[in-house]
Design a protein around this motif. Structure first.
Motif, mmCIF file in Angstrom:
data_model
loop_
_atom_site.group_PDB
_atom_site.id
_atom_site.type_symbol
_atom_site.label_atom_id
_atom_site.label_comp_id
_atom_site.label_asym_id
_atom_site.label_seq_id
_atom_site.Cartn_x
_atom_site.Cartn_y
_atom_site.Cartn_z
ATOM 1 N N SER A 132 2.422 1.803 -3.350
ATOM 2 C CA SER A 132 1.405 2.299 -4.281
ATOM 3 C C SER A 132 1.149 3.790 -4.078
ATOM 4 O O SER A 132 1.006 4.544 -5.045
ATOM 5 C CB SER A 132 0.107 1.522 -4.103
ATOM 6 O OG SER A 132 0.319 0.160 -4.348
ATOM 7 N N ILE A 133 1.105 4.209 -2.834
ATOM 8 C CA ILE A 133 0.923 5.640 -2.547
ATOM 9 C C ILE A 133 2.113 6.443 -3.067
ATOM 10 O O ILE A 133 1.941 7.517 -3.655
ATOM 11 C CB ILE A 133 0.720 5.860 -1.038
ATOM 12 C CG1 ILE A 133 -0.628 5.288 -0.609
ATOM 13 C CG2 ILE A 133 0.814 7.343 -0.674
ATOM 14 C CD1 ILE A 133 -0.819 5.237 0.888
ATOM 15 N N THR A 134 3.314 5.909 -2.897
ATOM 16 C CA THR A 134 4.508 6.600 -3.382
ATOM 17 C C THR A 134 4.496 6.714 -4.902
ATOM 18 O O THR A 134 4.873 7.749 -5.456
ATOM 19 C CB THR A 134 5.773 5.856 -2.921
ATOM 20 O OG1 THR A 134 5.724 5.683 -1.511
ATOM 21 C CG2 THR A 134 7.014 6.622 -3.290
ATOM 22 N N ASN A 155 10.295 2.138 -7.212
ATOM 23 C CA ASN A 155 9.151 1.652 -6.435
ATOM 24 C C ASN A 155 8.448 0.483 -7.113
ATOM 25 O O ASN A 155 7.930 -0.399 -6.435
ATOM 26 C CB ASN A 155 8.175 2.784 -6.156
ATOM 27 C CG ASN A 155 8.660 3.669 -5.048
ATOM 28 O OD1 ASN A 155 9.123 3.198 -4.022
ATOM 29 N ND2 ASN A 155 8.567 4.973 -5.253
ATOM 30 N N VAL A 165 0.840 -1.212 0.000
ATOM 31 C CA VAL A 165 0.000 0.000 0.000
ATOM 32 C C VAL A 165 0.869 1.254 0.000
ATOM 33 O O VAL A 165 0.618 2.209 -0.752
ATOM 34 C CB VAL A 165 -0.961 -0.009 1.205
ATOM 35 C CG1 VAL A 165 -1.644 1.331 1.378
ATOM 36 C CG2 VAL A 165 -1.982 -1.122 1.050
ATOM 37 N N LEU A 166 1.915 1.254 0.810
ATOM 38 C CA LEU A 166 2.794 2.437 0.867
ATOM 39 C C LEU A 166 3.549 2.652 -0.445
ATOM 40 O O LEU A 166 3.725 3.797 -0.893
ATOM 41 C CB LEU A 166 3.768 2.304 2.038
ATOM 42 C CG LEU A 166 3.134 2.391 3.427
ATOM 43 C CD1 LEU A 166 4.178 2.151 4.510
ATOM 44 C CD2 LEU A 166 2.456 3.732 3.624
ATOM 45 N N ALA A 197 1.815 6.836 -6.770
ATOM 46 C CA ALA A 197 0.791 7.829 -7.094
ATOM 47 C C ALA A 197 1.312 9.249 -6.897
ATOM 48 O O ALA A 197 1.041 10.141 -7.716
ATOM 49 C CB ALA A 197 -0.448 7.601 -6.244
ATOM 50 N N ILE A 198 2.078 9.467 -5.852
ATOM 51 C CA ILE A 198 2.660 10.793 -5.615
ATOM 52 C C ILE A 198 3.673 11.137 -6.707
ATOM 53 O O ILE A 198 3.733 12.277 -7.173
ATOM 54 C CB ILE A 198 3.298 10.854 -4.213
ATOM 55 C CG1 ILE A 198 2.212 10.795 -3.143
ATOM 56 C CG2 ILE A 198 4.148 12.110 -4.046
ATOM 57 C CD1 ILE A 198 2.742 10.633 -1.726
ATOM 58 N N THR A 216 7.864 -3.034 -5.412
ATOM 59 C CA THR A 216 6.515 -3.596 -5.371
ATOM 60 C C THR A 216 6.493 -5.012 -5.941
ATOM 61 O O THR A 216 5.866 -5.914 -5.377
ATOM 62 C CB THR A 216 5.538 -2.694 -6.153
ATOM 63 O OG1 THR A 216 5.581 -1.389 -5.594
ATOM 64 C CG2 THR A 216 4.127 -3.234 -6.108
#
Length: 94
Positions: free
Chosen positions: A14-16, A43, A11-12, A18-19, A47
Motif C-alpha cells: 500500500s505504501i508503494t 503492486n 501495508v508495504l 501511494a508513492i 496485493t
C-alpha cells in the motif's frame, strides 16, 4: 506468525502504491508517469495475491489474470504513444 508477515506485506504494498501515485502526480516527464502506472499494476497484482492468501480463497485468481493483461496492454500502448505519438495508426489510400 505468517498472518503478521502477510499483513506487513499488505501495508508495504500500500505504501508503494501511494508513492507511485505521488510519482504520477509529480512526475517530470511522461515516461516517469508510465513507469509509475506499471508499478501500480504490479503492486496491485501482488496485493490481490496476498489478500487471496490471507482470505484462503482462489476467487481472486481471475482478477489477477485480467489485471495483469490490462496492465500489460496499457504499458504497451503508452510505450507506443511515447515512441510515435500515435497509438493506432490508420493507413488510408486517399
Amino acid at each position: 506468525m505468517i498472518q503478521i508477515m502477510l499483513m506487513i506485506a499488505l501495508v508495504l504494498f500500500s505504501i508503494t502504491i501511494a508513492i507511485a501515485v505521488l510519482r504520477i502526480v509529480l512526475g517530470p516527464s511522461l515516461p516517469d508517469r508510465v513507469l509509475a502506472l506499471d508499478v501500480i499494476g504490479v503492486n496491485l497484482i501482488a496485493t490481490i495475491a496476498v489478500t487471496s492468501v490471507v482470505m484462503d480463497t482462489t476467487a481472486f485468481l481471475e482478477v489477477i489474470l485480467i489485471l495483469g493483461i490490462l496492465s500489460f496492454i496499457g504499458t504497451i500502448a503508452y510505450a507506443k504513444f511515447i515512441e510515435r505519438g500515435v497509438i493506432v495508426e490508420r493507413k488510408r489510400d486517399r
